[in-house]
Design a protein around this motif. Sequence first.
Motif, PDB file in Angstrom:
ATOM      1  N   LYS A 198      -6.464  -7.720  -1.042  1.00  0.00           N
ATOM      2  CA  LYS A 198      -6.583  -7.404   0.391  1.00  0.00           C
ATOM      3  C   LYS A 198      -7.492  -6.207   0.617  1.00  0.00           C
ATOM      4  N   ALA A 199      -8.759  -6.386   0.305  1.00  0.00           N
ATOM      5  CA  ALA A 199      -9.699  -5.266   0.385  1.00  0.00           C
ATOM      6  C   ALA A 199     -11.084  -5.765   0.780  1.00  0.00           C
ATOM      7  N   GLY A 243      -7.457  -1.357   2.362  1.00  0.00           N
ATOM      8  CA  GLY A 243      -6.579  -2.161   3.201  1.00  0.00           C
ATOM      9  C   GLY A 243      -5.125  -1.938   2.860  1.00  0.00           C
ATOM     10  N   PRO A 244      -4.245  -2.917   3.157  1.00  0.00           N
ATOM     11  CA  PRO A 244      -2.812  -2.754   2.871  1.00  0.00           C
ATOM     12  C   PRO A 244      -2.560  -2.631   1.375  1.00  0.00           C
ATOM     13  N   ASP A 245      -1.667  -1.713   0.978  1.00  0.00           N
ATOM     14  CA  ASP A 245      -1.361  -1.567  -0.441  1.00  0.00           C
ATOM     15  C   ASP A 245      -0.255  -2.526  -0.853  1.00  0.00           C
ATOM     16  N   HIS A 246      -0.043  -2.676  -2.154  1.00  0.00           N
ATOM     17  CA  HIS A 246       0.972  -3.589  -2.683  1.00  0.00           C
ATOM     18  C   HIS A 246       2.253  -2.867  -3.064  1.00  0.00           C
ATOM     19  N   GLY A 247       2.343  -1.569  -2.757  1.00  0.00           N
ATOM     20  CA  GLY A 247       3.516  -0.805  -3.139  1.00  0.00           C
ATOM     21  C   GLY A 247       3.399  -0.314  -4.567  1.00  0.00           C
ATOM     22  N   GLU A 248       4.272   0.597  -4.948  1.00  0.00           N
ATOM     23  CA  GLU A 248       4.231   1.172  -6.291  1.00  0.00           C
ATOM     24  C   GLU A 248       4.435   0.094  -7.349  1.00  0.00           C
ATOM     25  N   GLY A 249       3.451  -0.004  -8.240  1.00  0.00           N
ATOM     26  CA  GLY A 249       3.576  -0.910  -9.372  1.00  0.00           C
ATOM     27  C   GLY A 249       3.236  -2.359  -9.121  1.00  0.00           C
ATOM     28  N   GLY A 250       2.754  -2.703  -7.941  1.00  0.00           N
ATOM     29  CA  GLY A 250       2.417  -4.092  -7.626  1.00  0.00           C
ATOM     30  C   GLY A 250       1.141  -4.553  -8.297  1.00  0.00           C
TER      31      GLY A 250
END
Length: 470
Positions: A239-240, A227-234
């Motif tokens: 959300k999966a 699903g949507p990722d949290h960005g680098e290092g989040g």
Amino acid sequence: MHLFCFLQVFGRKIDTKIRVEVLATGSSCTPLHRPLGLAFRPTAAGELYVANYNNDSVTVLDVSSVLEAGSNASIPCGIEKKDSLAYHYMSHVTSLAFNHNGTEFASCQDSTNRYDQPEAWDAAIDHGFRKNITDPEAEKVEGREGNNNMGPSLWRTASFALENQFGNHVWRKDPNGTTLYGSHIDMLHQSPMCMGLVHSEGRVYYAVDAGWGNPLQYGSLVKYDFGPDHGEGGSDHTKAVVTRVRGFALKRVPAVAQQIALHKTSDGDVVFIADTGNGRVVKVRVWQGAQSAESPPLSIKNHQLTAYTYTDVPPQAVEAIGKGVLVSPSGVAVRAESSTQELLLFVSDFATSLVHVFFSASGATAMQPLSFVGGGSQLPSFGLSSLAFSPAGTKLFAVQAAQNLLVAAAVPPLKASSPPTSPTTPITRSPSTWSPETPTSLAPASCRSEVVTWLVACACTYLHLTASLG
């Protein structure tokens, strides 16, 4: 009267005379550290990523000069990339898989989350392949089980090991107070001891793990939709959608990859899984499964998810390929033959360093095994791991975990037909180093074509002799 049956195989074959090229030897120029997985980056001709189990890194190699059959060129030095927090997000990495355009890739980790401390099995890696017996006591020498908060990680190719790199094992907060955990863009934690994965579509991947110690109850095949990722290092990993697939049992061998190959059909997904500990490849028609009313327990969930479910596949959706032929399958790759439209299944055997080839539809042997053994110590008799075909499908690349090698061999296409040949009984070289437990029973694929041909030949010979002798 004596009846003599002359075995003749009428059918298709591949010329099994191959020349194995050693492309990289684990030197400072091409660093390899127990390479278990490899994957070509789509849309980047000849860019090959290799997963290094022993130091949680990836080596990027340019093999464009050797993609074609018959090429004798050398490859340039590789680039080793390692995220500063790889001790969690890529610990004991076994496999890599790119999305369709190569902008992202996922990795799978054979870890219980020990943060660079020894795992329980580290002291015994390859012990069984090197000696005549296994030594369970060796697993108690070092390490213990971690907290099992592990699973596949997702990375953006352009930012991998570049964003948020503050030093080994170091993370920091941004000006807003948000902690930045390396360059990963997502991670799911439902698969400790994850041994292999393959991309399906979008951000959907299939992974194989140890089934939380009970693969029949919990399933060893897991479908991950990041699903949507949290960005680098989040750090938002909720959300999966995660689905555990049940209906068969797989057996892991520590530190030996279990590669998965995917075949998309008009009905749905079919996967081929190296079942290392049971000496076979398991073919699963995932599309025949149905969602269960039962839900996985919280003990194997680790954090909140959009959905976490079971899919149960019926017995007729599962087949075993290579039982009695394979010893410790590890690498799996498929290739569609242009001349016959058949899908061939290539399987590397970690215990023998042979590559066996089967017809994926029937499970019958398609050719004599390809040998990746020889050349003195450079090509040892065990350790052949994951496989990957070149983009054109003419050359088979493999990693040799026991000797830190990248090797390749041109594999000609399947011939549409051939004259009668001598028997093509599979080579099942018994390694002097190790033998697995008796494989778990599964209904085998349909009878081998060689056996059918043999029976027909015998019957014809008998009828001919009977008629001649009155």
